[in-house]
Design a protein around this motif. Structure first.
Motif, PDB file in Angstrom:
ATOM      1  N   ALA A 115       0.848  -1.206   0.000  1.00  0.00           N
ATOM      2  CA  ALA A 115       0.000   0.000   0.000  1.00  0.00           C
ATOM      3  C   ALA A 115       0.871   1.239   0.000  1.00  0.00           C
ATOM      4  O   ALA A 115       1.829   1.336   0.775  1.00  0.00           O
ATOM      5  CB  ALA A 115      -0.912   0.004   1.228  1.00  0.00           C
ATOM      6  N   ILE A 116       0.527   2.149  -0.901  1.00  0.00           N
ATOM      7  CA  ILE A 116       1.134   3.487  -0.853  1.00  0.00           C
ATOM      8  C   ILE A 116       0.020   4.430  -0.420  1.00  0.00           C
ATOM      9  O   ILE A 116      -0.955   4.641  -1.159  1.00  0.00           O
ATOM     10  CB  ILE A 116       1.699   3.911  -2.221  1.00  0.00           C
ATOM     11  CG1 ILE A 116       2.788   2.942  -2.678  1.00  0.00           C
ATOM     12  CG2 ILE A 116       2.255   5.341  -2.150  1.00  0.00           C
ATOM     13  CD1 ILE A 116       3.346   3.222  -4.074  1.00  0.00           C
ATOM     14  N   TYR A 117       0.139   4.915   0.797  1.00  0.00           N
ATOM     15  CA  TYR A 117      -0.884   5.839   1.301  1.00  0.00           C
ATOM     16  C   TYR A 117      -0.584   7.240   0.791  1.00  0.00           C
ATOM     17  O   TYR A 117       0.573   7.657   0.740  1.00  0.00           O
ATOM     18  CB  TYR A 117      -0.937   5.789   2.835  1.00  0.00           C
ATOM     19  CG  TYR A 117      -1.540   4.485   3.299  1.00  0.00           C
ATOM     20  CD1 TYR A 117      -2.913   4.308   3.293  1.00  0.00           C
ATOM     21  CD2 TYR A 117      -0.736   3.429   3.684  1.00  0.00           C
ATOM     22  CE1 TYR A 117      -3.478   3.098   3.673  1.00  0.00           C
ATOM     23  CE2 TYR A 117      -1.291   2.217   4.077  1.00  0.00           C
ATOM     24  CZ  TYR A 117      -2.663   2.060   4.070  1.00  0.00           C
ATOM     25  OH  TYR A 117      -3.225   0.864   4.434  1.00  0.00           O
ATOM     26  N   ASN A 121      -0.030   9.205   7.943  1.00  0.00           N
ATOM     27  CA  ASN A 121      -0.871   8.558   8.954  1.00  0.00           C
ATOM     28  C   ASN A 121      -0.718   9.338  10.263  1.00  0.00           C
ATOM     29  O   ASN A 121       0.337   9.904  10.547  1.00  0.00           O
ATOM     30  CB  ASN A 121      -0.472   7.106   9.173  1.00  0.00           C
ATOM     31  CG  ASN A 121      -1.563   6.324   9.881  1.00  0.00           C
ATOM     32  OD1 ASN A 121      -2.721   6.782   9.942  1.00  0.00           O
ATOM     33  ND2 ASN A 121      -1.236   5.166  10.417  1.00  0.00           N
ATOM     34  N   GLY A 128      -3.678   5.673   7.461  1.00  0.00           N
ATOM     35  CA  GLY A 128      -2.802   4.534   7.161  1.00  0.00           C
ATOM     36  C   GLY A 128      -3.235   3.328   7.965  1.00  0.00           C
ATOM     37  O   GLY A 128      -4.428   3.152   8.228  1.00  0.00           O
ATOM     38  N   SER A 159       3.375   6.315   8.860  1.00  0.00           N
ATOM     39  CA  SER A 159       3.872   6.511   7.496  1.00  0.00           C
ATOM     40  C   SER A 159       3.561   7.923   7.023  1.00  0.00           C
ATOM     41  O   SER A 159       2.610   8.556   7.489  1.00  0.00           O
ATOM     42  CB  SER A 159       3.236   5.474   6.558  1.00  0.00           C
ATOM     43  OG  SER A 159       1.830   5.461   6.721  1.00  0.00           O
ATOM     44  N   SER A 175      -7.334  -0.571   9.852  1.00  0.00           N
ATOM     45  CA  SER A 175      -7.094   0.825   9.461  1.00  0.00           C
ATOM     46  C   SER A 175      -6.852   1.633  10.724  1.00  0.00           C
ATOM     47  O   SER A 175      -7.393   1.304  11.792  1.00  0.00           O
ATOM     48  CB  SER A 175      -8.335   1.404   8.770  1.00  0.00           C
ATOM     49  OG  SER A 175      -8.696   0.604   7.674  1.00  0.00           O
ATOM     50  N   LYS A 186      -8.975  10.174   2.529  1.00  0.00           N
ATOM     51  CA  LYS A 186      -7.993   9.104   2.699  1.00  0.00           C
ATOM     52  C   LYS A 186      -7.944   8.251   1.419  1.00  0.00           C
ATOM     53  O   LYS A 186      -8.946   7.672   1.017  1.00  0.00           O
ATOM     54  CB  LYS A 186      -8.368   8.211   3.887  1.00  0.00           C
ATOM     55  CG  LYS A 186      -7.420   7.020   4.026  1.00  0.00           C
ATOM     56  CD  LYS A 186      -7.871   6.021   5.064  1.00  0.00           C
ATOM     57  CE  LYS A 186      -7.008   4.769   4.980  1.00  0.00           C
ATOM     58  NZ  LYS A 186      -7.461   3.702   5.857  1.00  0.00           N
ATOM     59  N   ALA A 188      -5.481   5.326  -0.917  1.00  0.00           N
ATOM     60  CA  ALA A 188      -4.315   4.429  -0.965  1.00  0.00           C
ATOM     61  C   ALA A 188      -4.299   3.665  -2.276  1.00  0.00           C
ATOM     62  O   ALA A 188      -5.351   3.266  -2.785  1.00  0.00           O
ATOM     63  CB  ALA A 188      -4.348   3.453   0.200  1.00  0.00           C
ATOM     64  N   GLN A 190      -3.243   0.216  -3.675  1.00  0.00           N
ATOM     65  CA  GLN A 190      -2.990  -1.063  -3.003  1.00  0.00           C
ATOM     66  C   GLN A 190      -2.951  -2.218  -3.996  1.00  0.00           C
ATOM     67  O   GLN A 190      -3.667  -2.203  -5.001  1.00  0.00           O
ATOM     68  CB  GLN A 190      -4.105  -1.347  -1.982  1.00  0.00           C
ATOM     69  CG  GLN A 190      -4.159  -0.294  -0.885  1.00  0.00           C
ATOM     70  CD  GLN A 190      -5.045  -0.698   0.270  1.00  0.00           C
ATOM     71  OE1 GLN A 190      -6.053  -1.355   0.086  1.00  0.00           O
ATOM     72  NE2 GLN A 190      -4.670  -0.299   1.474  1.00  0.00           N
TER      73      GLN A 190
END
Ligand SMILES: O=C(O)CCC(=O)C(=O)O
Length: 264
Positions: A115-117, A121, A128, A159, A175, A186, A188, A190
């Motif tokens: 996952a690239i958020y 976070n 995140g 993160s 989460s 939010k 991400a 994924q």
């Protein structure tokens, strides 16, 4: 600690800054544009493929190198890449639907969630994931009893926007819930990767089944991701890949990564 040792001992690693602010904005904008068209908050894999700016993030050197290093080999990429909005999932484990040999805490790492958020976070704002370090090495009854008092074991992964988080899919995680309304949506990017082809068919079957049945805790969320699972058979290599993505694939970034020819 090197990333192999950290993954083995903690069950996750964070690779910082795999994408920059400009790349984050491009992915955010693309998500917004597609959302306006189809109103799906879990983007279809074929829509991700239409934008090389988005899909090629998954093929970036820094990303592929980290995954290869952790697996110590080439890997398979599943057709479940997506951008997800405001997903808030309670405690769960992504491996319990796989064969026993994959869930077994003794065996080496076989499947990773990536996952690239697209935001930092924050314990108050979310953005995140939170996980129980080392839980990938524990049996189900032990983890179940730990979940009676998760505050004693959990760790909020702090993160930053653009970091890549990789976790062993046996790890228990959720989460990071926001205590107050976040100032940004939010989002991400994924996807899932595996180290060996041995269990790929059963994982693909599991993804296919989720188009019909609710199995994983996230299938019961208010905004059902069923259209996303139903789209996976449309991911065909090379036909559904943009030429720019195929060029990267052919150039050497992923010389033998096995993108599934027929998804499910
Ligand atoms: O992104 C999140 O908040 C949680 C993601 C997650 O739990 C999963 O993909 O299994």
């Amino acid at each position: 600690m090197n990333i192999i040792k950290q993954m083995s001992e903690q069950g996750y690693v964070v690779i910082s800054e795999v994408i920059n602010k400009k790349e984050i904005d491009i992915i955010r904008e693309y998500y917004k544009k597609i959302l306006e068209r189809n109103n799906l908050s879990t983007l279809l894999p074929t829509d991700v493929l239409k934008s090389p700016d988005v899909f090629n993030t998954i093929l970036k050197d820094k990303v592929v190198t980290a995954i290869r290093e952790l697996f110590s080999r080439d890997f398979s990429l599943f057709p479940n890449f997506t951008i997800r909005e405001s997903v808030y999932i309670p405690w769960h484990n992504d491996a319990y639907f796989l064969p026993d040999e994959v869930i077994n805490p003794e065996v080496p790492l076989q499947f990773m969630q990536c996952a690239i958020y697209l935001q930092d976070n924050d314990p108050e704002l979310g953005g995140g994931i939170t996980l129980i370090p080392f839980s990938h090495r524990l049996d189900q009854p032990t983890v179940k009893s730990m979940l009676n008092t998760p505050q004693a074991y959990e760790k909020v992964i702090m993160s930053k926007a653009g970091d890549l988080i990789l976790w062993d899919n046996r790890i228990t995680h959720r989460s990071t819930y926001p205590d107050k309304a976040p100032d940004n949506t939010k989002l991400a990017l994924q996807w899932t990767v595996s180290a060996s082809e041995r269990h790929n068919e059963s994982y693909l079957q599991y993804l296919q089944d989720r188009a019909q049945c609710s199995m994983h805790v996230s299938d019961y969320l208010l905004k059902s991701p069923k259209p996303y699972f139903a789209d996976m058979p449309n991911v065909r290599y090379p036909d559904s890949f943009h030429q720019d993505s195929l060029n990267i694939h052919g150039r050497s970034c992923l010389p033998s990564t096995r993108v599934k020819k027929s998804a499910v």
